[in-house]
Design an enzyme around this catalytic site. Structure first.
Site, PDB file in Angstrom:
ATOM      1  CD  GLU A  25      -2.734  -1.286   2.479  1.00 57.46           C
ATOM      2  OE1 GLU A  25      -2.907  -0.295   3.191  1.00 57.46           O
ATOM      3  OE2 GLU A  25      -3.191  -2.415   2.764  1.00 57.46           O
ATOM      4  CD  GLU A  51      -4.355  -7.799   2.087  1.00 54.83           C
ATOM      5  OE1 GLU A  51      -5.197  -7.118   2.698  1.00 54.83           O
ATOM      6  OE2 GLU A  51      -3.143  -7.518   2.086  1.00 54.83           O
TER       7      GLU A  51
HETATM    8  O1  G3I Z   1      -4.331  -8.226  19.655  1.00 56.23           O
HETATM    9  C1  G3I Z   1      -4.924  -7.045  20.166  1.00 56.23           C
HETATM   10  C2  G3I Z   1      -5.874  -7.387  21.263  1.00 56.23           C
HETATM   11  O2  G3I Z   1      -5.135  -7.927  22.326  1.00 56.23           O
HETATM   12  C3  G3I Z   1      -6.649  -6.140  21.677  1.00 56.23           C
HETATM   13  O3  G3I Z   1      -7.642  -6.499  22.595  1.00 56.23           O
HETATM   14  C4  G3I Z   1      -7.310  -5.477  20.492  1.00 56.23           C
HETATM   15  C5  G3I Z   1      -7.996  -4.184  20.850  1.00 56.23           C
HETATM   16  O4  G3I Z   1      -8.237  -3.396  19.707  1.00 56.23           O
HETATM   17  O5  G3I Z   1      -6.332  -5.196  19.532  1.00 56.23           O
HETATM   18  C6  G3I Z   1      -5.693  -6.374  19.071  1.00 56.23           C
HETATM   19  O6  G3I Z   1      -4.830  -6.109  18.020  1.00 56.23           O
HETATM   20  C7  G3I Z   1      -5.420  -5.747  16.796  1.00 56.23           C
HETATM   21  C8  G3I Z   1      -5.170  -6.841  15.765  1.00 56.23           C
HETATM   22  O7  G3I Z   1      -5.687  -6.457  14.518  1.00 56.23           O
HETATM   23  C9  G3I Z   1      -5.803  -8.171  16.155  1.00 56.23           C
HETATM   24  O8  G3I Z   1      -7.169  -8.078  16.174  1.00 56.23           O
HETATM   25  C10 G3I Z   1      -4.836  -4.464  16.333  1.00 56.23           C
HETATM   26  O9  G3I Z   1      -5.218  -3.429  17.232  1.00 56.23           O
HETATM   27  C11 G3I Z   1      -5.302  -4.142  14.957  1.00 56.23           C
HETATM   28  O10 G3I Z   1      -4.601  -2.997  14.466  1.00 56.23           O
HETATM   29  C12 G3I Z   1      -5.047  -5.311  14.026  1.00 56.23           C
HETATM   30  O11 G3I Z   1      -5.583  -4.995  12.777  1.00 56.23           O
HETATM   31  C13 G3I Z   1      -5.065  -5.703  11.671  1.00 56.23           C
HETATM   32  C14 G3I Z   1      -4.535  -4.682  10.652  1.00 56.23           C
HETATM   33  O12 G3I Z   1      -4.208  -5.318   9.441  1.00 56.23           O
HETATM   34  C15 G3I Z   1      -3.260  -4.024  11.189  1.00 56.23           C
HETATM   35  O13 G3I Z   1      -2.265  -5.006  11.406  1.00 56.23           O
HETATM   36  C16 G3I Z   1      -6.198  -6.514  11.073  1.00 56.23           C
HETATM   37  O14 G3I Z   1      -6.565  -7.558  11.991  1.00 56.23           O
HETATM   38  C17 G3I Z   1      -5.746  -7.130   9.759  1.00 56.23           C
HETATM   39  O15 G3I Z   1      -6.821  -7.810   9.164  1.00 56.23           O
HETATM   40  C18 G3I Z   1      -5.282  -5.993   8.842  1.00 56.23           C
HETATM   41  O16 G3I Z   1      -4.865  -6.538   7.618  1.00 56.23           O
HETATM   42  C19 G3I Z   1      -4.632  -5.580   6.577  1.00 56.23           C
HETATM   43  C20 G3I Z   1      -3.458  -6.086   5.755  1.00 56.23           C
HETATM   44  O17 G3I Z   1      -2.349  -6.289   6.584  1.00 56.23           O
HETATM   45  C21 G3I Z   1      -3.134  -5.114   4.621  1.00 56.23           C
HETATM   46  N1  G3I Z   1      -4.298  -4.850   3.802  1.00 56.23           N
HETATM   47  C22 G3I Z   1      -5.504  -4.433   4.520  1.00 56.23           C
HETATM   48  C23 G3I Z   1      -5.842  -5.437   5.622  1.00 56.23           C
HETATM   49  C24 G3I Z   1      -7.082  -5.004   6.351  1.00 56.23           C
HETATM   50  O18 G3I Z   1      -6.889  -3.796   7.015  1.00 56.23           O
END
Ligand code: G3I
Length: 374
Positions: A168, A283
């Site tokens: 991205e 994705e």
């Molecule tokens: O693990 C913690 C948890 O302990 C806590 O309770 C919770 C509270 O918000 O947060 C949790 O972590 C989150 C994690 O997902 C697991 O759910 C993070 O805050 C959150 O930022 C994270 O989001 C991920 C995001 O990428 C950032 O890494 C999404 O699951 C994941 O699906 C998303 O994937 C992205 C791809 O990498 C790139 N393309 C878009 C795609 C969707 O956004």
């Protein structure tokens, strides 16, 4: 379905006649049979029979804590992507530390279940650790980035099907003519951070397939066309300079009602293929945010979009793999980022929250079965 739902569908499809025809079928969507009466086959096997790969991105915690879900993933998926574990946030607890425990666990899981393993992602502006903002700057940014890539790619050398090297990089909100986003990497290193990253990854594992991964390339809209042109210009430039890049990941977080099978997107797929690059649908999920409340209707419309989108992209033989972002609605980032305004649970993936195959699951099977072998 109540009156509001009917009106909503009418707006999405542009007419009540279309609504009536789409809503009146049982196992099919309008005139489209997504194959719900077919024999259930593992998606990984159907894909393999066409020379394709099917898989998903899943975080460790969903496999470790949920044996039924884990069994579903291992049966259906021929490739696994760590949804979180290979991002900086997970890998870099401190500036001088690497924590490979999550990624290694998932690699072992993939090995045990005869799945390929795909790395996501070495360079992104998001999912950075808390220490990043105060510790990384224009003086040390380049060496920190190259050291990260080199260490991580070496750790998994010989084990990866492919790496999303840069994720991205584009977004026109920052007003640059080349469309590059003003990420920390761009600000600290300059636009050459992209090719630097590919060179570093190649040096660390010369056999690894290296991908550029991008979102919003699919819709037939002016803004997506602008992004497609910018991405194509980047890919063309990298190829012309001999930068080691082997493929494009097209994320495909799409809307159920969006047009993602238009002529401009098709031209783009061909142009990327003509550069000699492999394409991965990296994705995929289908948002049902704007659909009526009825789960039956939502599932049909979502399945139709899965089928039409996959049938379309799979006509391009440079497309070699299809990965969904998650596998079951039990765990999907869409629930957090794109919830429905009526509070109903979202249903963007091939298996519902009870791990029951939805019409979308059948649509994926049918699209894979119909794909030309490659
Ligand atoms: O693990 C913690 C948890 O302990 C806590 O309770 C919770 C509270 O918000 O947060 C949790 O972590 C989150 C994690 O997902 C697991 O759910 C993070 O805050 C959150 O930022 C994270 O989001 C991920 C995001 O990428 C950032 O890494 C999404 O699951 C994941 O699906 C998303 O994937 C992205 C791809 O990498 C790139 N393309 C878009 C795609 C969707 O956004």
């Amino acid at each position: 379905m109540n009156r509001r739902d009917w009106l909503k569908l009418a707006v999405i499809f542009g007419g009540t006649a279309a609504v009536a025809s789409r809503a009146s079928f049982g196992s099919s969507v309008g005139t489209l049979d997504v194959g719900t009466n077919a024999e259930l086959k593992a998606l990984r096997d159907v894909a393999a029979s066409r020379g394709l790969i099917f898989g998903a991105a899943i975080p460790k915690k969903n496999l470790l804590g949920d044996p039924l879900f884990s069994r579903l993933v291992s049966r259906q998926c021929g490739i696994l992507v760590p949804e979180l574990e290979l991002k900086w946030e997970a890998l870099r607890p401190a500036p001088d530390q690497f924590d490979f425990s999550g990624g290694d666990w998932l690699y072992q899981y993939a090995q045990t279940n005869r799945m390929l393993f795909r790395g996501h992602t070495l360079v992104w502006e998001a999912a950075l650790p808390a220490w990043f903002a105060s510790a990384v700057n224009a003086r040390n940014g380049k060496s920190i980035l190259l050291d990260h890539i080199s260490t991580v790619v070496r750790h998994y050398a010989g084990k990866m099907h492919s790496w999303d090297v840069v994720n991205e990089a584009f977004g026109f909100e920052d007003g640059r003519p080349d469309g590059l986003k003003s990420t920390p990497w761009l600000r600290f290193i300059g636009p050459e951070y992209i090719e630097d990253a590919f060179h570093a990854a190649h040096e660390a594992d010369p056999a690894a397939a290296l991908f550029y991964n991008e979102n919003w390339l699919e819709p037939e809209t002016d803004s997506s066309e602008k992004k497609r042109r910018a991405v194509l210009a980047l890919l063309t430039r990298l190829k012309a300079k001999g930068v080691p890049i082997h493929g494009l990941g097209i994320q495909s977080h799409i809307y159920a009602e969006g047009n993602v099978t238009g002529p401009n997107y098709w031209r783009f797929l061909q142009e990327v293929a003509d550069l000699g690059l492999t394409i991965i649908i990296s994705e995929l999920d289908v948002r049902d945010k704007n659909l009526p409340a009825s789960t039956e209707v939502r599932d049909r419309v979502v399945a139709k979009q899965y089928y039409e989108y996959l049938s379309f992209v799979l006509k391009c033989t440079a497309v070699k793999a299809v990965l969904t972002w998650g596998l079951s609605d039990r765990y999907t980032w869409i629930a957090r980022s794109q919830p429905r305004s009526d509070g109903a649970p979202v249903r963007p993936l091939p298996y519902d929250p009870n791990l029951v195959p939805t019409a979308a699951r059948w649509a994926v099977q049918r699209a894979l079965e119909e794909a030309q072998a490659r």
